[in-house]
Design a protein around this motif. Structure first.
Motif, PDB file in Angstrom:
ATOM      1  N   LYS A   1      22.324  70.639 107.029  1.00 50.95           N
ATOM      2  CA  LYS A   1      21.785  70.944 108.350  1.00 50.95           C
ATOM      3  C   LYS A   1      22.774  70.683 109.478  1.00 50.95           C
ATOM      4  CE  LYS A   1      16.954  70.302 107.020  1.00 50.95           C
ATOM      5  NZ  LYS A   1      15.728  69.477 107.185  1.00 50.95           N
ATOM      6  N   TYR A   2      23.734  69.777 109.249  1.00 49.37           N
ATOM      7  CA  TYR A   2      24.660  69.475 110.348  1.00 49.37           C
ATOM      8  C   TYR A   2      25.578  70.649 110.661  1.00 49.37           C
ATOM      9  CZ  TYR A   2      28.041  68.470 106.624  1.00 49.37           C
ATOM     10  OH  TYR A   2      28.849  68.565 105.521  1.00 49.37           O
ATOM     11  N   TYR A   3      25.678  71.639 109.756  1.00 55.29           N
ATOM     12  CA  TYR A   3      26.503  72.808 110.052  1.00 55.29           C
ATOM     13  C   TYR A   3      25.939  73.617 111.220  1.00 55.29           C
ATOM     14  CZ  TYR A   3      29.745  72.368 106.129  1.00 55.29           C
ATOM     15  OH  TYR A   3      30.733  71.933 105.274  1.00 55.29           O
ATOM     16  N   ASP A   4      24.712  73.338 111.619  1.00 57.87           N
ATOM     17  CA  ASP A   4      24.159  73.991 112.809  1.00 57.87           C
ATOM     18  C   ASP A   4      24.934  73.596 114.067  1.00 57.87           C
ATOM     19  OD1 ASP A   4      22.220  75.155 111.250  1.00 57.87           O
ATOM     20  OD2 ASP A   4      20.638  73.738 111.798  1.00 57.87           O
ATOM     21  N   TRP A   5      25.581  72.423 114.040  1.00 51.70           N
ATOM     22  CA  TRP A   5      26.235  71.939 115.263  1.00 51.70           C
ATOM     23  C   TRP A   5      27.602  71.317 115.022  1.00 51.70           C
ATOM     24  CZ3 TRP A   5      27.155  66.614 115.586  1.00 51.70           C
ATOM     25  CH2 TRP A   5      26.465  65.818 114.664  1.00 51.70           C
ATOM     26  N   ARG A   6      28.017  71.236 113.779  1.00 54.58           N
ATOM     27  CA  ARG A   6      29.271  70.563 113.454  1.00 54.58           C
ATOM     28  C   ARG A   6      29.940  71.298 112.302  1.00 54.58           C
ATOM     29  NH1 ARG A   6      30.028  64.037 112.834  1.00 54.58           N
ATOM     30  NH2 ARG A   6      31.733  64.035 111.363  1.00 54.58           N
ATOM     31  N   SER A   7      31.264  71.223 112.211  1.00 53.84           N
ATOM     32  CA  SER A   7      31.991  72.053 111.257  1.00 53.84           C
ATOM     33  C   SER A   7      32.264  71.384 109.926  1.00 53.84           C
ATOM     34  CB  SER A   7      33.325  72.506 111.871  1.00 53.84           C
ATOM     35  OG  SER A   7      34.127  71.382 112.185  1.00 53.84           O
ATOM     36  N   ARG A   8      32.096  70.041 109.829  1.00 58.87           N
ATOM     37  CA  ARG A   8      32.440  69.371 108.582  1.00 58.87           C
ATOM     38  C   ARG A   8      31.707  68.052 108.457  1.00 58.87           C
ATOM     39  NH1 ARG A   8      36.759  69.948 111.526  1.00 58.87           N
ATOM     40  NH2 ARG A   8      37.765  71.271 109.979  1.00 58.87           N
ATOM     41  N   SER A   9      31.717  67.533 107.250  1.00 53.60           N
ATOM     42  CA  SER A   9      31.068  66.252 107.004  1.00 53.60           C
ATOM     43  C   SER A   9      32.008  65.114 107.354  1.00 53.60           C
ATOM     44  CB  SER A   9      30.648  66.160 105.533  1.00 53.60           C
ATOM     45  OG  SER A   9      31.776  66.294 104.693  1.00 53.60           O
ATOM     46  N   GLY A  10      31.642  63.920 106.913  1.00 53.22           N
ATOM     47  CA  GLY A  10      32.479  62.769 107.224  1.00 53.22           C
ATOM     48  C   GLY A  10      31.773  61.825 108.172  1.00 53.22           C
ATOM     49  N   CYS A  11      32.494  60.812 108.596  1.00 52.49           N
ATOM     50  CA  CYS A  11      31.903  59.797 109.473  1.00 52.49           C
ATOM     51  C   CYS A  11      31.420  60.418 110.782  1.00 52.49           C
ATOM     52  CB  CYS A  11      32.926  58.712 109.785  1.00 52.49           C
ATOM     53  SG  CYS A  11      33.330  57.670 108.366  1.00 52.49           S
ATOM     54  N   THR A  12      30.427  59.790 111.382  1.00 51.16           N
ATOM     55  CA  THR A  12      29.896  60.280 112.651  1.00 51.16           C
ATOM     56  C   THR A  12      30.983  60.341 113.713  1.00 51.16           C
ATOM     57  OG1 THR A  12      29.250  58.014 113.228  1.00 51.16           O
ATOM     58  CG2 THR A  12      27.584  59.413 112.205  1.00 51.16           C
ATOM     59  N   PHE A  13      31.951  59.410 113.645  1.00 52.94           N
ATOM     60  CA  PHE A  13      32.996  59.363 114.672  1.00 52.94           C
ATOM     61  C   PHE A  13      34.347  59.873 114.167  1.00 52.94           C
ATOM     62  CE2 PHE A  13      32.002  54.937 113.235  1.00 52.94           C
ATOM     63  CZ  PHE A  13      33.013  54.828 112.281  1.00 52.94           C
ATOM     64  N   CYS A  14      34.324  60.844 113.268  1.00 56.05           N
ATOM     65  CA  CYS A  14      35.588  61.365 112.734  1.00 56.05           C
ATOM     66  C   CYS A  14      36.492  61.880 113.846  1.00 56.05           C
ATOM     67  CB  CYS A  14      35.313  62.490 111.746  1.00 56.05           C
ATOM     68  SG  CYS A  14      36.836  63.170 111.050  1.00 56.05           S
TER      69      CYS A  14
ATOM     70  N   ILE B   1      33.777  69.899 121.449  1.00 56.43           N
ATOM     71  CA  ILE B   1      32.395  70.373 121.504  1.00 56.43           C
ATOM     72  C   ILE B   1      31.528  69.610 120.507  1.00 56.43           C
ATOM     73  CG2 ILE B   1      32.792  72.243 119.837  1.00 56.43           C
ATOM     74  CD1 ILE B   1      30.412  72.353 122.879  1.00 56.43           C
ATOM     75  N   GLU B   2      32.120  69.151 119.405  1.00 59.05           N
ATOM     76  CA  GLU B   2      31.364  68.397 118.406  1.00 59.05           C
ATOM     77  C   GLU B   2      31.012  66.994 118.911  1.00 59.05           C
ATOM     78  OE1 GLU B   2      32.615  69.674 114.065  1.00 59.05           O
ATOM     79  OE2 GLU B   2      34.400  69.570 115.329  1.00 59.05           O
ATOM     80  N   TRP B   3      31.894  66.399 119.699  1.00 61.27           N
ATOM     81  CA  TRP B   3      31.573  65.118 120.321  1.00 61.27           C
ATOM     82  C   TRP B   3      30.404  65.266 121.293  1.00 61.27           C
ATOM     83  CZ3 TRP B   3      32.794  60.630 118.516  1.00 61.27           C
ATOM     84  CH2 TRP B   3      33.975  60.456 117.783  1.00 61.27           C
ATOM     85  N   VAL B   4      30.428  66.349 122.063  1.00 62.75           N
ATOM     86  CA  VAL B   4      29.325  66.607 122.990  1.00 62.75           C
ATOM     87  C   VAL B   4      28.018  66.763 122.215  1.00 62.75           C
ATOM     88  CG1 VAL B   4      28.376  68.303 124.616  1.00 62.75           C
ATOM     89  CG2 VAL B   4      30.778  67.616 124.781  1.00 62.75           C
ATOM     90  N   ARG B   5      28.094  67.494 121.116  1.00 60.24           N
ATOM     91  CA  ARG B   5      26.885  67.727 120.326  1.00 60.24           C
ATOM     92  C   ARG B   5      26.436  66.459 119.594  1.00 60.24           C
ATOM     93  NH1 ARG B   5      28.536  73.605 117.696  1.00 60.24           N
ATOM     94  NH2 ARG B   5      28.034  74.874 119.530  1.00 60.24           N
ATOM     95  N   LEU B   6      27.378  65.626 119.184  1.00 63.03           N
ATOM     96  CA  LEU B   6      27.004  64.358 118.572  1.00 63.03           C
ATOM     97  C   LEU B   6      26.176  63.530 119.552  1.00 63.03           C
ATOM     98  CD1 LEU B   6      27.191  62.316 116.197  1.00 63.03           C
ATOM     99  CD2 LEU B   6      29.267  61.418 117.298  1.00 63.03           C
ATOM    100  N   LYS B   7      26.611  63.509 120.796  1.00 60.12           N
ATOM    101  CA  LYS B   7      25.861  62.770 121.823  1.00 60.12           C
ATOM    102  C   LYS B   7      24.451  63.337 121.978  1.00 60.12           C
ATOM    103  CE  LYS B   7      26.043  61.392 126.709  1.00 60.12           C
ATOM    104  NZ  LYS B   7      25.676  59.987 126.443  1.00 60.12           N
ATOM    105  N   GLU B   8      24.328  64.662 121.852  1.00 62.11           N
ATOM    106  CA  GLU B   8      23.022  65.303 121.994  1.00 62.11           C
ATOM    107  C   GLU B   8      22.142  65.118 120.753  1.00 62.11           C
ATOM    108  OE1 GLU B   8      24.584  68.935 124.925  1.00 62.11           O
ATOM    109  OE2 GLU B   8      24.261  69.289 122.783  1.00 62.11           O
ATOM    110  N   GLN B   9      22.768  65.212 119.570  1.00 62.32           N
ATOM    111  CA  GLN B   9      22.008  65.162 118.323  1.00 62.32           C
ATOM    112  C   GLN B   9      21.721  63.738 117.854  1.00 62.32           C
ATOM    113  OE1 GLN B   9      20.840  67.824 116.511  1.00 62.32           O
ATOM    114  NE2 GLN B   9      21.583  69.258 118.064  1.00 62.32           N
TER     115      GLN B   9
ATOM    116  N   PHE C   1      26.732  58.187 118.735  1.00 62.26           N
ATOM    117  CA  PHE C   1      27.741  58.386 119.769  1.00 62.26           C
ATOM    118  C   PHE C   1      28.025  57.080 120.505  1.00 62.26           C
ATOM    119  CE2 PHE C   1      29.218  59.319 124.020  1.00 62.26           C
ATOM    120  CZ  PHE C   1      30.207  60.259 123.797  1.00 62.26           C
ATOM    121  N   GLU C   2      26.988  56.349 120.849  1.00 60.66           N
ATOM    122  CA  GLU C   2      27.178  55.083 121.566  1.00 60.66           C
ATOM    123  C   GLU C   2      27.929  54.072 120.704  1.00 60.66           C
ATOM    124  OE1 GLU C   2      26.660  54.470 124.769  1.00 60.66           O
ATOM    125  OE2 GLU C   2      26.091  56.583 124.921  1.00 60.66           O
TER     126      GLU C   2
END
Length: 279
Positions: A166-179, A185-193, A198-199
């Motif tokens: 499901k994360y492919y809806d907003w992110r291009s790859r797996s791995g740690c949340t803070f990769c 744009i993925e950092w922005v979306r991490l903050k939203e999702q 993100f914090e």
């Protein structure tokens, strides 16, 4: 060679390619008793764990969890609170490769030949994700050998009923949340999702900078700077411009169903990544 002296293993990242390879091996090589494993850093996206659960159901066997004996926080202290980066990827080395080596070592010492299946596709340059240090550890590239490319990987997952994580809806790859390989744009979306993740990443970054780390998670700016309202607007506008340009020049493959999906690697160019984390 007898079954006793051979072992077959396949590492899963929670990503598209390694999951498709697990499905492919299950369907085309059912005679192989493959141990599927996932090296958990403890900092993965919740969508990764959900997808691995569904994949276990398809495979009909558990995915081994190779948890590192020491977590991200332990190793961060060992590296003087300096964040991992493309220049110093200690996270991959200590949280992914080290547990893998520790798991294999007794088997190699027993004299077993271990076949490790890696999801390098036919349309990719060969990037060696794990350089074998033992003559009995054999890296096998089934997708490369059998001509399976990126659309082929997607076909495998769709036909299996798994689809994409499901994360492919907003992110291009797996791995740690803070990769650190994430696009802005993925950092922005991490903050939203996942604002809590993100914090956490922002707190790690502030502590690292206070200890003299030369790196921030995103090249050239801190997460505080990246998520200022005016900067978020810039990042989103840049994303939309890139998307419009790509869609205008894209030509669908006449042999495949047209797809409106655009992943971020296609949009920003294939980014460098850690093979152990992102396949």
């Amino acid at each position: 060679m007898s079954e006793v002296t051979e072992k077959h293993v396949l590492g899963l990242s929670g990503g598209r390619d390694s999951a498709a390879l697990a499905v492919y091996m299950r369907q085309h090589y059912p005679e192989l008793d493959i141990d599927y494993f996932f090296t958990d850093t403890g900092k993965e996206l919740p969508e990764v764990y959900e997808f691995l659960g569904r994949l276990e159901g398809f495979l009909g066997k558990p995915i081994l969890r190779l948890n590192p004996d020491r977590d991200f926080d332990f190793w961060l202290k060992q590296y003087n609170n300096f964040l991992p980066s493309p220049q110093t990827r200690w996270c991959t080395r200590q949280l992914k490769l080290r547990p893998f080596e520790h798991w294999l070592r007794p088997m190699l010492e027993e004299g077993k030949v271990i076949h490790s299946y890696v999801a390098i596709r036919a349309d990719e340059e060969y990037r060696e994700g794990y350089s074998s240090k033992h003559e009995n550890l054999k890296v096998v590239l089934p997708f490369k050998q059998d001509g399976i490319d990126k659309p082929g990987v997607q076909d495998i997952l769709e036909a299996s009923g798994l689809g994409l994580p499901k994360y492919y809806d907003w992110r291009s790859r797996s791995g740690c949340t803070f990769c650190f390989y994430q696009q802005k744009i993925e950092w922005v979306r991490l903050k939203e999702q996942h604002p809590e993740a993100f914090e956490e990443a922002k707190a790690y970054e502030k502590d690292a900078v206070a200890h003299g780390s030369p790196f921030t998670w995103s090249q050239g700016e801190s997460l505080d700077e990246l998520t200022r309202p005016e900067r978020v607007v810039q990042i989103k506008e840049d994303y939309e411009r890139r998307l419009a340009r790509l869609k205008a020049k894209r030509q669908d493959n006449p042999l495949r169903e047209p797809s409106g999906d655009v992943d971020l690697d296609e949009l920003y160019g294939q980014a460098k990544s850690c093979l152990a984390c992102h396949k």
